[in-house]
Motif scaffolding. Sequence first.
Motif, short mmCIF file in Angstrom:
data_model
loop_
_atom_site.label_atom_id
_atom_site.label_comp_id
_atom_site.label_asym_id
_atom_site.label_seq_id
_atom_site.Cartn_x
_atom_site.Cartn_y
_atom_site.Cartn_z
N LYS A 1 -107.62 52.45 -33.35
CA LYS A 1 -107.38 53.67 -34.14
C LYS A 1 -108.62 54.51 -34.37
O LYS A 1 -108.53 55.73 -34.45
CB LYS A 1 -106.68 53.34 -35.46
N LYS A 2 -109.80 53.91 -34.45
CA LYS A 2 -111.02 54.70 -34.65
C LYS A 2 -111.31 55.61 -33.46
O LYS A 2 -111.77 56.72 -33.62
CB LYS A 2 -112.22 53.78 -34.91
N LEU B 1 -102.46 49.96 -30.89
CA LEU B 1 -102.87 51.25 -31.46
C LEU B 1 -103.68 51.05 -32.73
O LEU B 1 -104.65 51.78 -32.98
CB LEU B 1 -101.66 52.13 -31.73
N GLU B 2 -103.33 50.07 -33.51
CA GLU B 2 -104.10 49.77 -34.73
C GLU B 2 -105.51 49.32 -34.36
O GLU B 2 -106.48 49.70 -35.00
CB GLU B 2 -103.38 48.68 -35.55
N GLY C 1 -110.73 50.78 -26.86
CA GLY C 1 -110.43 52.13 -27.32
C GLY C 1 -111.13 53.17 -26.48
O GLY C 1 -110.56 54.22 -26.16
N GLU D 1 -108.77 58.94 -33.25
CA GLU D 1 -108.62 59.72 -34.48
C GLU D 1 -108.15 61.14 -34.24
O GLU D 1 -107.51 61.74 -35.09
CB GLU D 1 -109.92 59.73 -35.28
N SER E 1 -102.46 62.30 -33.42
CA SER E 1 -101.47 61.85 -34.39
C SER E 1 -100.58 60.84 -33.68
O SER E 1 -100.19 61.06 -32.53
CB SER E 1 -100.63 63.02 -34.88
N ILE E 2 -100.27 59.75 -34.35
CA ILE E 2 -99.44 58.69 -33.77
C ILE E 2 -98.05 58.79 -34.39
O ILE E 2 -97.91 58.81 -35.61
CB ILE E 2 -100.02 57.29 -34.06
#
Length: 181
Positions: free
Chosen positions: A22-23, A18-19, A165, A26, A29-30
């Motif tokens: 992450k872009k 997930l990191e 992603g 966006e 919400s995690i």
Amino acid sequence: MKNILFSGVHGVGKGFFLEKIKKEIEGYSIYSASTLIEKYQPATDAGYKKVRHVKNNQDSLIKAIKEAKMNDRNNFILDGHLCIFNVEGNVVRIPENFFEETQIEGIVLLQDCPDVITDRINKRDGKKINVQSIEKMQREEQKFAEELWKKNKIPYVVVTHKCTGAEFMQRIQEFGGENIE
């Protein structure tokens, strides 16, 4: 609002994944299932990555998710599990009412080679875990996801760390249609 469960065995690297993306996510919400559970009940030591009261944990998680959704109108991704180890070390499924109560609309299963996972756990946590336990857990999570699709029409997809992603977003945007396995 789209509610996604991002599942995988302990040590598969859900947080790392997930990191990495992450872009691209966006608009979501995690939430960490364990962090949400701890809002309503203290962590109890049942042994490494074992859960003493599975139903109580899930009830606390449902309550925390409902509260979070009232305060945050974004789509959400829950970093959690379809299956966990109980106190005896057996693989158990989370209760099915969890999916209806939290309005989960899709499941993404992150999988990896069991040998890689056990090595990662050993290096990260200094714990030895049985490769067969990881294999069994991954099989049971996928089997449960398949059953949830057939019974409740909750679509799921299996991804690996090779998933980008953009691919991840494409997969979850397709939820709501046909199974995209």
